[in-house]
Design an enzyme around this catalytic site. Structure first.
Site, PDB file in Angstrom:
ATOM      1  N   PRO F  15     -31.425 -33.823  63.345  1.00  0.00           N
ATOM      2  CA  PRO F  15     -31.058 -34.053  61.738  1.00  0.00           C
ATOM      3  C   PRO F  15     -29.948 -33.601  61.433  1.00  0.00           C
ATOM      4  O   PRO F  15     -29.301 -32.510  61.886  1.00  0.00           O
ATOM      5  CB  PRO F  15     -32.128 -32.982  60.996  1.00  0.00           C
ATOM      6  CG  PRO F  15     -32.957 -32.591  62.381  1.00  0.00           C
ATOM      7  CD  PRO F  15     -32.278 -32.645  63.708  1.00  0.00           C
ATOM      8  N   LEU F  22     -19.680 -27.522  44.659  1.00  0.00           N
ATOM      9  CA  LEU F  22     -18.474 -27.104  44.220  1.00  0.00           C
ATOM     10  C   LEU F  22     -17.680 -26.078  44.947  1.00  0.00           C
ATOM     11  O   LEU F  22     -18.191 -25.555  45.436  1.00  0.00           O
ATOM     12  CB  LEU F  22     -18.626 -26.708  42.693  1.00  0.00           C
ATOM     13  CG  LEU F  22     -18.826 -27.721  41.331  1.00  0.00           C
ATOM     14  CD1 LEU F  22     -19.035 -26.724  40.008  1.00  0.00           C
ATOM     15  CD2 LEU F  22     -17.274 -28.483  41.441  1.00  0.00           C
ATOM     16  N   GLU F  23     -16.362 -26.068  44.826  1.00  0.00           N
ATOM     17  CA  GLU F  23     -15.506 -24.939  45.569  1.00  0.00           C
ATOM     18  C   GLU F  23     -15.917 -23.806  44.988  1.00  0.00           C
ATOM     19  O   GLU F  23     -16.209 -23.793  43.665  1.00  0.00           O
ATOM     20  CB  GLU F  23     -13.687 -25.192  45.268  1.00  0.00           C
ATOM     21  CG  GLU F  23     -13.274 -26.591  45.758  1.00  0.00           C
ATOM     22  CD  GLU F  23     -11.728 -26.810  45.485  1.00  0.00           C
ATOM     23  OE1 GLU F  23     -11.657 -26.238  44.277  1.00  0.00           O
ATOM     24  OE2 GLU F  23     -11.291 -27.501  45.941  1.00  0.00           O
ATOM     25  N   GLY F  24     -15.633 -22.773  45.357  1.00  0.00           N
ATOM     26  CA  GLY F  24     -15.833 -21.485  45.144  1.00  0.00           C
ATOM     27  C   GLY F  24     -16.772 -20.664  45.598  1.00  0.00           C
ATOM     28  O   GLY F  24     -16.727 -19.439  45.404  1.00  0.00           O
ATOM     29  N   ARG F  25     -17.636 -21.192  46.753  1.00  0.00           N
ATOM     30  CA  ARG F  25     -18.568 -20.116  47.372  1.00  0.00           C
ATOM     31  C   ARG F  25     -17.642 -19.407  48.283  1.00  0.00           C
ATOM     32  O   ARG F  25     -16.561 -19.965  48.852  1.00  0.00           O
ATOM     33  CB  ARG F  25     -19.499 -20.849  47.958  1.00  0.00           C
ATOM     34  CG  ARG F  25     -21.035 -21.033  47.346  1.00  0.00           C
ATOM     35  CD  ARG F  25     -20.762 -22.015  46.101  1.00  0.00           C
ATOM     36  NE  ARG F  25     -22.025 -22.180  45.418  1.00  0.00           N
ATOM     37  CZ  ARG F  25     -22.341 -22.999  44.556  1.00  0.00           C
ATOM     38  NH1 ARG F  25     -20.993 -23.951  44.410  1.00  0.00           N
ATOM     39  NH2 ARG F  25     -23.513 -23.118  43.974  1.00  0.00           N
TER      40      ARG F  25
END
Lengths: 75, 75, 75, 75, 75, 75
Positions: F15, F22-25
Site C-alpha cells: 500500500p 499544509l507546511e508547518g508540522r
C-alpha cells in the site's frame, strides 16, 4: 544536497514511476512498457532494479481533454 | 475497448509519465532519465515522441518512509 | 524566478489540470467542465488554449471519506 | 450510476482540482486562477463553492520534459 | 516557517490522504482503513477530524509492477 | 475479484500512502505521523509493515484554496 543513490542505503532509494495514458494498449504493450521503463530508470539513476515501482493509470477518452475539448467529443 | 494508439488520432495520445524519487540525482542523470524513459514509452506504446510528457518529482528524505520509518530517521 | 508564461517559449508552457470528483456527473456536465476550466486557466495564466490539458478522475462513494467515514457508509 | 451532485448530501460532494504548471506565475495570477477555476467548477458541476478545493503544484523547468527534452535543456 | 495546525485557522487545515493499493480488500477492511488512518492523522498532526479527507485508489495487478514485472505476470 | 492480501504473494502487496498537508508540522509530528499511519494500514489491510510506503507532500498557503480563496489571502 546529499546524493543518496550511490550510498549503501541505495537499497531504500525506490523511484516510483506512474504512466498515465489512454485506454487501449494491449497486455503485451503494457508488459513491455513496464519492463523498458524500469530498464531506463535503472540505467540512468543508479537505482537497483528490485526497487523500481511502475504504476499504469488508464484514462477513458471522455476524461481527457486538450484545448478545452475531450477526446470523446472529437470523434 | 477501442484501440487508440494505432488510430490517425494517435497524435493526441499523450502518455504522461511521472517519476517520483529521492533528491540527489545530478542534472545529467535527470537529462538522461527523461530521454531514456521517453524512448521506452515510444518504443512500447506506439505514441509519437512529441506527445510524451515526463514530470520529475523529488522527495526529501524526511518526507519518505518505508515500514513506518522515514529515511531521514534511519541515518 | 524566471517568468515563463510571457516568453516566446510559452507554447511549451502546458498547465495540467486534474479534477477529482465523485461519480455521477453527466456527459454534458463533464463536457462543460473541461471547457470552462480551460477558459479559466487561459484567462488567468496566459497559457495558450491548445496547451491546456484537463484530466477528470472519478471516485466511487466507497473510496472517499471525510472525518473517518466513507460517503457510502453515510447513506 | 447514482447522481450525487443534486442530492441533499451534495454538501459532501467536494471536487478537488490540482493545477500543475511551470514556476513563474505571479501571486495575482494564482489568486485569479483559483477564483476562476472554482467558479468554472461550481457553474458546471453543481457543487457548492465552499466544497471546491484547488491545489497549485509548480514545476521547475528542469523537472518537466516534452519529447524527451527538459525545458531547462532547451533554453 | 509559520506553524498552522495550532493557529485558530486550523479549521481550514485539511490533510488529504490517498491510499493506493491492490484491488481485493473487502468493504469492511476499507471502512476500518479510513477510520484508523483518520485517527492516526488527527492524533499526530493536530488537525480536526472533520477536516481529514481520505481517498482510496485501487490498482489491478496488470497495472502494478516491481523490478520490471507486473504482478499479473508473476502469477 | 481475487483477494491478494491473504495470498503468499502478500509480500508484494505494497500500500502506498500519500499525506498532502499544509507546511508547518514539526519533524516530531511527521515522524509520528508516518509511524501511526503505517500501523493503521497494517492493522486494517493485512499488508506487512515492510511493504507500506508513506509519502508526505507539503503545501504552502499560497498554493491551497477552498471556496475560491487561497489560505494565504485569508490571513
Amino acid at each position: 544536497m546529499k546524493n543518496y543513490y550511490q550510498k549503501p542505503r541505495r537499497i531504500l532509494t525506490m523511484p516510483y514511476v506512474t504512466v498515465k495514458m489512454l485506454e487501449g494498449r494491449t497486455e503485451d504493450q503494457k508488459r513491455n512498457l513496464v519492463e523498458k521503463v524500469t530498464e531506463a530508470v535503472v540505467e540512468t539513476t543508479g537505482a537497483s532494479k528490485e526497487k523500481v515501482v511502475v504504476f499504469i493509470e488508464e484514462m477513458p477518452t471522455n476524461h481527457y481533454a486538450v484545448a478545452g475539448k475531450r477526446l470523446s467529443d472529437q470523434e
